[in-house]
Structures are given as C-alpha cells and as structure tokens.
Design a protein around this motif. Structure first.
Motif, PDB file in Angstrom:
ATOM      1  N   VAL A 181      -6.061   3.456  -3.553  1.00 11.24           N
ATOM      2  CA  VAL A 181      -5.148   2.541  -2.632  1.00 11.24           C
ATOM      3  C   VAL A 181      -5.410   2.907  -1.132  1.00 11.24           C
ATOM      4  CG1 VAL A 181      -3.221   2.774  -4.495  1.00 11.24           C
ATOM      5  CG2 VAL A 181      -3.582   4.732  -2.718  1.00 11.24           C
ATOM      6  N   ARG A 226       0.554   3.738  -2.880  1.00 10.21           N
ATOM      7  CA  ARG A 226       0.343   5.122  -2.685  1.00 10.21           C
ATOM      8  C   ARG A 226       1.421   6.124  -3.209  1.00 10.21           C
ATOM      9  NH1 ARG A 226      -2.619   7.541   1.782  1.00 10.21           N
ATOM     10  NH2 ARG A 226      -1.862   9.604   2.118  1.00 10.21           N
ATOM     11  N   SER A 284       0.919  -1.084   0.136  1.00 10.26           N
ATOM     12  CA  SER A 284      -0.016   0.070  -0.101  1.00 10.26           C
ATOM     13  C   SER A 284       0.994   1.197   0.014  1.00 10.26           C
ATOM     14  CB  SER A 284      -0.814  -0.127   1.184  1.00 10.26           C
ATOM     15  OG  SER A 284      -0.196   0.221   2.387  1.00 10.26           O
ATOM     16  N   LEU A 294      -6.059  -0.465   0.711  1.00 14.27           N
ATOM     17  CA  LEU A 294      -5.066  -1.474   0.333  1.00 14.27           C
ATOM     18  C   LEU A 294      -4.890  -2.143   1.710  1.00 14.27           C
ATOM     19  CD1 LEU A 294      -4.606  -2.187  -2.481  1.00 14.27           C
ATOM     20  CD2 LEU A 294      -2.524  -1.310  -2.584  1.00 14.27           C
ATOM     21  N   GLN A 295      -4.313  -1.331   2.459  1.00 10.84           N
ATOM     22  CA  GLN A 295      -3.625  -1.933   3.560  1.00 10.84           C
ATOM     23  C   GLN A 295      -4.579  -2.677   4.585  1.00 10.84           C
ATOM     24  OE1 GLN A 295      -1.420   0.670   6.036  1.00 10.84           O
ATOM     25  NE2 GLN A 295      -0.452  -1.067   7.420  1.00 10.84           N
TER      26      GLN A 295
END
Ligand code: ADP
Length: 723
Positions: free
Chosen positions: A270, A38, A34, A273-274
């Motif tokens: 994004v 990013r 991520s 995403l994590q």
C-alpha cells in the motif's frame, strides 16, 4: 466575489478547473484510500504476526514436552538404570557399556538430540555420548534439580563442547527397584533442531496479505540471551528500521519467542498507493484538460468575435455585427448582440437628428435673443426683469439709472406720486412695484432727477420658478414738462385776454392822465412848487404804461418785424436806453462791440428789449445792494456763433433762486418793483431768434448772463411763432 482567474482566457479556465478538480479529488481520495488501506494492512499484519507467534510458541512448547517424554523414556530403560547403578558402584566397564548403549540405541532414535549424558546424584558428569562427560557443564543445573521431576535449562547452552546454542532437558534416573535416585539423564537439543522438529512456521517467509515478507524469529532465554532462529541464514537487519513485532513466553521453560517483520516491506503493497492515485489524477487532469481545451476554443472563438464587435461598437463603428454560426446559447448571444447593435444604430441616428434639430433651434434662439437684445438695447424705455428674490435677471441700457435706486428702495423713489394700489403704503413705490405676489401695477416715480412711468407685471422669471416682476419704465419728464407748459400757456392765454382788456381799459385813462399831466406841467410856471408832483405823476404814468406793455408783450407776444439786425447796434441801443436809470444808481454801463459786425434775422425792437431786460436786472441788482458798480455788454463771435454777455459786479444770485430764474412771475424784488417777467420774456425772445439765454456764472461781484444765437434764417423766424 471576484473571479480569482479573471485575467485568464476562458479557453484555459475550464480545462484548468477540471484539471484542478481531478488533482484535488485524486489527491484527497488517494490520501484517504491509502491511509485506510495502510491501517487495514497494519491491523492484518499484527493479527497475522500474533497468530503465527502463538502457533510457533505452541509448537515449540509441545515439541519440548515431547522431547522431554522421550528423555523420560530413555531414563526408564532398565539397561540404562542397571548400568548407571553399576557405574555408581564403581564398575568400570558399566560406564562404557552405558555410553555404547546410549550412542547406539538411544541417541539415533531422536534426531533432535545432539548429545545424551548421564550425571550422578551429585551432578557430576559420568557418561556422555559425544563429549567428555566431565566437560559437559550445565549452568543453572543444581545438584538437586531433575532428581524429582524433569528439568529444562533456563539458559541457552553454548559451551565449547557444544556446537550450537542448545536447550538441555534433564530427567531423573531411578534404580531398577525404583527405590533410589541414581542421577539424571541429560539430553542436549540444538535450538535449530528443536524448532525444526516443532515445524515452526518459517518466520522469514511470513505471508502477510498477498505477499511474503521477510521476518525474524528468535528465542530469548530467561537471562535475556538471544538465539536467532536459523543460524545458517543471516537474520534480517532491522536496526534503525521500523518493524511489527510480537512476543510470547513458552510455558514449559519460560523462554520468550519473538517474531517480527519489516514494516516497510510489510506495508509495501500500500505504500505506493497514494502516489499511484496522484499519478492517476495527474494523468486524468492532463487528459481532461487537453480534451476540454479544444472544445473551449470553439466556444471562445465566437465570444472573441463578440468582444471585438463590442469594442468596435464602443469606438463608434455602428456597422459592427457578428456572424450567427449556431443556434445554441452562443448563437443566441450573437443574435442578441446584433439586435442590440441595430437598436443602438437606430437610436443614435434618431439622437443625431434630434441633435441637429436642437442645434437649429439653438441657432434660432440665439438669433432671436440677439434680436431681442438689440431691441432692448435700442429701446428708450427701461426694461428690468427682477427675480423672486429681488435679483436683476435682465435689464437694458436705458434701465441703468433706475436699477440701483429701485433695488435699494432709495428714498428718492418715494416720489411725489401717490400709489393707490390696495395695501400699498404712501410713498413706498419700490415695495409696491417689486412685490412678487402683487398683480400688475403702474405708477409714476421720480428717479435720478427724472420722472418715470412704471408698469410692473408678474412674470415667471425662471422656467418653472416662482413669479418675478417685469418692470417697464418710460421717462416722461419731457411729457410732463410739456403738459405743464401747455397748462402754463393756457393760463397765459387767459391772462393775456385779461391783460388785453385791462390794458385797453387802463390805456385810455392813462393816456388822459398823461395828456392832462403834460397840460398841467406846461401851464405851471417853471418855479411852481407843484411841478415836482406833476413830474412824479408823469413818471408813474410811464411806469404803468411800461408794465402794461410788458404784460401784453409776454402774454400775447408783440408783432415781430423781421429784418436783418446788426447785433452791435441792438446792444449799443440797449446800453444807451438803460444809461439814465443806471446813472441814478451810480452804475456805469459800458459796451464792447464785435469787430465782425454780426447780423441776425429778426426783430430789432425785440432784440433790444432782450438786452435791456438783462442790463436792467444787472443795474437793479447793483442798485439794490447800495449802488455804485459796473455793467458791461459784450458782443463776440465764437465758432461762427454770435454771443452777447451781460456782466455785472453786483451781489450775485443765491443758489436757491437759480432754478426758478426763468419762471414767469418769479421775482425777488419788492411788490411793484418787479413783475417777474423780465427773464422769461428774454428767454422767449432769444428762442424766437434761434438762441438761448443762460446764467453762465454768478458769485458776489460777478454775474454773467450769456445770450448765444444759432444760425437762423428769416423764413424759419417766420415759421416759429412766439409761444
Ligand atoms: P423782475 O426783474 O421783474 O424781478 P426778472 O425775471 O427780470 O423779473 O428777474 C427775476 C429775478 O432774477 C429778479 O427778481 C432778481 O432777483 C434776479 N436777477 C435777475 N438778474 C439779476 C442780476 N444781474 N443780479 C442779481 N439778481 C438778478
């Protein structure tokens, strides 16, 4: 290192481990991915924003240039130049004609133009299409501006006469001859129209990566006044939020074009995403943990069975075994456990057998030890086991008097016996006997008033240790005494033979002397001066015969005539016998007889001899001390035992003399006065009659000899030969 999950069951450990690894991998991986995404997206956004800002600025600049050219076209129109010239010449109709011309023929030509106006050379408004010409003030436009070259307003125009913020383009107008500057033509272009004409990229729908994000685009004049693009739509509110922004200066008028997009919205693709990675990790961890949990149960079940069996085994249940359900490692472990349990059971059984055998051996050893102790305790011989350091490891009761003087090397050990062992010092018997390195030794040692025959042999006192000494000692005092007596008897026997021969040889001359002494005495008149000498010869002859008789009695023993003897009579006779001698020494002899009239089986003559010997000694002791005293002979029966005490008030017997009193030939009297056989003969006669003679007590003024008789039968008397 200790297992941090040591308290957890194995079935939980592996699932937890896998779940932990999943979470860790997805957490770290998600963070890395991520962050990278990013960063990449940010770079992409900034690049796109930059490009779009540049494109928009170029388009705006080009469009403003184009609009300026159109204004220049309008200003070069001959009609416009003519009419303006006429307006300046105060032709009133010319202004109306110019306005109509601009309104009809020019303004509609360019959609971006909102207003067209004409100013005179002094900047005074002359004609305007839509508004009153004198009200169209253009801030910043000086009288000289746009008289030589096109001019663009450097500030947003937003007066009451204008509907919206606008940009003003001013170009010079010349007369038809091109000789004079007549004034300037102003074109008012709304910002929106300018932008729309320039077909600027719609910043509000800026495409960033795969999605469109809301953005903002605005112009700022040189004074810093801002004009948002697209006034019909409210600009996005970025207050307090982070944005991506780019600015560029338009070369044509120095205005700034700003573009910006909302960072959060732009990074939306994004941003999750994590967490999505993490969610995937959690899901995978839950799945793998769940999937592993069940197989682990099958792995753990046999291990638990093994654990239970091992616990039973530890508690002593040697029958504990586990079922071997597979041929894998767990099955192998179960087989190995069963083999170990078999071996343990076998070993335990053998140990128990060995233990039982050991117990039996121990019992036998204890019995053996008890027997040995009993034997040792009952032994008259002393047994002492001495360790290498001189400590007593074992001894029996008979060794009690030996141990202390032996170990302390008491001086009394330095006995009269000499040790001829090699290297031994004279009298150092203890060192010789106890030397751990010495070979077997034997010697006679005087200890505690007795004589011991000691044997010392090297022996291993403790298993595997250095050698100690085993001492076996026998009290041989009696044997030595017997040996001495035997020697003495042999000497007496020889002496007896000599005495018998001498008595025989002397008796005849003595008898002749006695006979002739008697004849001479009878032949002498009563007043003869030789009578005393003749009497002295008679007394000496009697004394000699008495001594010879005593010697014969002691060495050969008189022939006993056994009969019942009244003890009172024997004592009374003895007292009477010594009375004449006693009187000469001024000694009184008294006797006190026993009312029980005790009798003995024995020889009356010998018994009387016994009492005479004791009484004579008493009389002589008093006489030797100066005379005048008293000797008492007392007969009594105590506990059925007949006793005779001979008591005198003489000087007593000194201590050093006492141990030797009864030794034959021991005398303290002058030569010729004593033979040293009186007490020895008395003891022999007493023993012959089953009694004994003892010195009961002695001190100056009182000496007591006690004769006591045990019951003794006549036959026994006969059997006991005199020694
Ligand atoms: P002898 O009378 O010939 O000396 P004995 O055997 O009768 O031999 O006595 C030994 C010694 O014992 C005597 O020499 C004397 O020293 C001592 N003795 C015996 N009886 C007495 C006594 N009643 N008082 C003091 N000494 C005595």
């Amino acid at each position: 290192m200790r297992d941090p999950l040591h308290s957890l069951s194995v079935r939980l450990k592996l699932p937890l481990l896998v779940a932990g690894v999943c979470l860790l991998a997805f957490g770290v991986g998600g963070t890395i991915v991520s962050t990278s995404a990013r960063d990449a997206l940010e770079a992409e956004i900034l690049q796109r924003l930059d490009a779009e800002c540049r494109a928009s600025a170029d388009a705006l600049d080009a469009e403003l240039t184009l609009l300026t050219r159109r204004v220049q076209d309008f200003a070069s129109d001959g009609y416009v130049r003519d009419r303006l010239d006429r307006v300046l010449a105060a032709d009133r109709s010319a202004a109306a004609e110019l306005r109509d011309h601009l309104a009809r023929n020019k303004l509609p030509l360019v959609a971006a133009f909102h207003e067209l106006a004409v100013q005179g050379p002094d900047g005074h408004g002359l004609v305007a299409v839509r508004a009153a010409a004198d009200r169209l003030l253009v801030p910043g436009l000086s009288a000289s501006d746009a008289l030589d070259a096109p001019w663009h307003s450097d500030r947003l125009q937003g007066s009451a006469a204008l509907d919206a913020p606008q940009v003003v383009i001013a170009v010079p107008v010349e007369d038809l001859a091109g000789q004079r500057r007549l004034g300037r033509l102003l074109a008012f272009v709304p910002i929106d129209a300018w932008i729309a004409a320039a077909r600027v990229v719609d910043a509000r729908r800026m495409r960033v990566a795969t999605s469109a994000v809301r953005g903002a685009l605005h112009l700022t004049d040189r004074a810093g006044a801002r004009s948002d693009v697209g006034a019909s739509e409210s600009p996005p509110d970025h207050a307090g939020r982070s944005t991506f922004a780019r600015s560029l200066v338009l070369p044509i008028n120095g205005w700034q074009l700003h573009t910006e997009v909302d960072a959060e919205q732009a990074l939306a693709p994004v941003s999750g995403l994590q967490s999505r990675f993490l969610a995937a990790g959690v899901l995978l961890a839950a799945l793998s943990g769940g999937l592993l949990f069940f197989p682990m149960r099958f792995l753990v079940a046999p291990l638990q069975a093994l654990q239970l069996a091992a616990q039973r085994l530890a508690a002593g249940d040697l029958t504990a075994r586990v079922a071997v359900a597979s041929s894998d490692e767990v099955g192998g472990l179960a087989s190995a456990f069963n083999a170990m349990a078999d071996a343990l059971a076998d070993r335990t059984s053998r140990i128990e057998h060995a233990n039982a055998a050991l117990r039996d051996s121990k019992r036998e050893l204890v019995a053996e030890r008890d027997r040995l102790n009993a034997v040792l305790a009952s032994m008259r011989d002393a047994v002492v086991l001495v360790g290498p350091d001189g400590e007593v490891i074992l001894r029996n009761a008979a060794a009690a008097p030996l141990v202390a003087p032996l170990l302390s090397r008491a001086s009394e050990l330095a006995g009269r016996h000499r040790c001829y062992a090699e290297g031994a010092r004279d009298g150092d018997c203890a060192t010789c006997l106890l030397d751990p390195g010495a070979t077997a030794r034997a010697c006679l040692v005087d200890v505690a008033g007795a004589t011991f025959e000691m044997q010392a042999v090297p022996v291993t006192a403790l298993p595997g240790g250095p050698p100690g000494r085993l001492l076996v000692a026998r009290d041989v005092s009696d044997r030595i005494e017997r040996d001495l007596q035997m020697i003495h008897q042999e000497r007496l026997a020889a002496l007896g033979e000599v005495a018998a021969v001498m008595a025989h040889e002397l008796n005849n001359p003595l008898a002749a002397i006695s006979m002739f002494q008697q004849l001479l005495r009878d032949a002498l008149p009563a007043d003869s001066p030789h009578r005393e000498a003749i009497d002295a010869i008679g007394r000496s002859t009697t004394s000699c015969r008495q001594a010879i008789r005593e010697l014969l009695d002691y060495t050969t023993g008189a022939q006993a005539e056994v009969a019942e003897v009244a003890l009172n009579d024997a004592v009374e006779g003895a007292a009477r016998f010594v009375e004449p001698l006693a009187k000469r020494s001024r000694v009184e002899v008294v006797h006190r007889l026993a009312p029980e009239q005790p009798t003995l089986v024995g020889d009356e003559v010998q018994l009387r001899q016994l009492f005479v010997n004791l009484a004579l000694n008493a009389v002589q002791a008093i006489g030797g001390a100066g005379g005048s005293g008293r000797v008492a002979l007392e007969v009594a029966v105590v506990d059925g035992q007949a006793r005779v005490a001979v008591i005198d008030d003489g000087p007593g017997i000194p201590d050093p003399v006492r141990p030797r009193l009864f030794q034959p030939f021991f005398t303290t009297k002058r030569r010729g006065a004593g033979t040293g056989l009186g007490l020895a003969t008395a003891r022999r006669i007493a023993e012959l009659h089953g009694g004994r003679v003892e010195l009961e007590s002695s001190r100056p003024g009182r000496t007591v000899f006690q004769v006591s008789f045990g019951p003794r039968r006549a036959d026994a008397f006969r059997a006991g030969a005199p020694t």
